[in-house]
Write a protein that holds these residues in place. Sequence first.
Motif, mmCIF file in Angstrom:
data_model
loop_
_atom_site.group_PDB
_atom_site.id
_atom_site.type_symbol
_atom_site.label_atom_id
_atom_site.label_comp_id
_atom_site.label_asym_id
_atom_site.label_seq_id
_atom_site.Cartn_x
_atom_site.Cartn_y
_atom_site.Cartn_z
ATOM 1 N N ARG A 18 -7.448 -4.201 3.045
ATOM 2 C CA ARG A 18 -6.883 -5.461 2.558
ATOM 3 C C ARG A 18 -5.388 -5.531 2.860
ATOM 4 N NH1 ARG A 18 -4.518 -6.811 -1.998
ATOM 5 N NH2 ARG A 18 -5.104 -4.906 -3.114
ATOM 6 N N GLN A 25 -6.006 -9.952 -3.246
ATOM 7 C CA GLN A 25 -7.312 -9.661 -3.825
ATOM 8 C C GLN A 25 -8.137 -10.934 -3.979
ATOM 9 O OE1 GLN A 25 -6.809 -7.436 -7.501
ATOM 10 N NE2 GLN A 25 -7.183 -5.499 -6.415
ATOM 11 N N MET A 28 -9.599 -11.826 -0.477
ATOM 12 C CA MET A 28 -10.672 -10.927 -0.050
ATOM 13 C C MET A 28 -11.909 -11.110 -0.917
ATOM 14 S SD MET A 28 -10.791 -6.781 0.529
ATOM 15 C CE MET A 28 -10.324 -6.874 2.259
#
Length: 468
Positions: A18, A25, A28
Amino acid sequence: MARQPRPLYAGTRIRELRTRLRMSQVAMAERVGISVSYLSQIETDGRPLTAAVALALHASFPADWAGIDEDEGARLLAGLAEAAAEPLLPEAPPEPELLARAVEQQPALARRFVAMHAAWRRAEDQLQRLDDAYDAGAPSGGRLPWDEVRDWFHDAGNYVDLIDTAAEAIGNILEPGPEALAERLRDRHRITLRSPGAEAAPLRAFDPAHRVLTLDPAQAPESRAFQLAHQLARIELAEEIGQVLARATMPSVEATRLLSIGLANYAAGAILMPYEAFRSEARRLRHDIDRLRRRFTVSFEQACHRLSTLQRPDARGLPFFFCRVDMAGNITKRHSATRLQFARFGGACPLWIMHEAVAIPDRILTQLAEMPEGTRYVAIAKGLVKESGSYARSPRRYAVALGCEIGEAKDFVYADHLDLTRADAATPIGVSCRICPREDCDQRAFPPSGRALRIDPERREVVPYRFD
């Protein structure tokens, strides 16, 4: 009693992925289809990586995740999922948990299934090669030196690590544009540049005895920079190019010389667009070609071609296909990092948008296309004109096309305005008429090979036959 699969904790690897992709976050989690809190727990190893999430990561980031996941079972699971999801199979693929159970309990059978799927794919590719050879009139499937070199790059995945990394080191210290390249040739290698006046000149001609490099003055600045980078590569990367040529074992002297030119061209692109800098910027700009070409002072075609070479194992770019067609529909350049394969000889499917783009230069056209087996692609095409610099010489007209599978559309800016969900939104295309199974195509030029024809003299449709 069946052995329970051991929990897989991959928090560090997912977090590193990532970070490398510069994703939050939230981004993703949305891409993979899980909640942010769930992703956070996985990243901190608070929860193991399930088969469903592992497959979602593989599907969302096929190139990047493949380089991270070194677990044999995980690789087998990804291969089994890809084979089970073959669009030609009518049933929906099994759930990830069932696939994971098959890998855990019957690994030999799973490996056999994956190997059979790979063999079938190779057979399909061989059928296409034979069809292409038929179109080209090649005796016994033989190939010309040009075709040998083109297939060498295709089989190499259009990525040559030894040359790419060496070229990247040069490109990282040079300023964009032809001036820095000309200065390096002059200062390091005592090469004088010459641009003739009104007389006709080749695009590039080097006189090693007098250290004079002649360039056609009619070239655009981007083309001029490419020719300078080509000459620089032939000098400074001669050892690397020689090593690759020695391992290539081409079947003829002509093919070897053509490959030498192709490798120098490859190095020129890598010098102008250094791998990691170009890859990072491409991701940041969501592969907007016009913004990329301005950033690196290259042409539209050069930027598209470079995107198709970003296949470094530990840092892959988005899997693209790339091709160039001339006014007659002949494919003069081609490469695919996707499942899509082009006809190696002759023209491509007339329903491809790139044929329309040839007649409409300097305008980007977009298309959602679907292959006969159901795989969908987002494609762009742009017609280009290279001026000759003289009324007596016709300009070169052609089109380039670039595209990715629909699963990568979120990272391809040109997909933003396309309806990717409607069943009838895609244009039905194929590779070649002789291996295309579509019965209702109004653009069919030839019947498919190996299919019995049904001809009714009392009935006429777009083509004068139907087939079984």
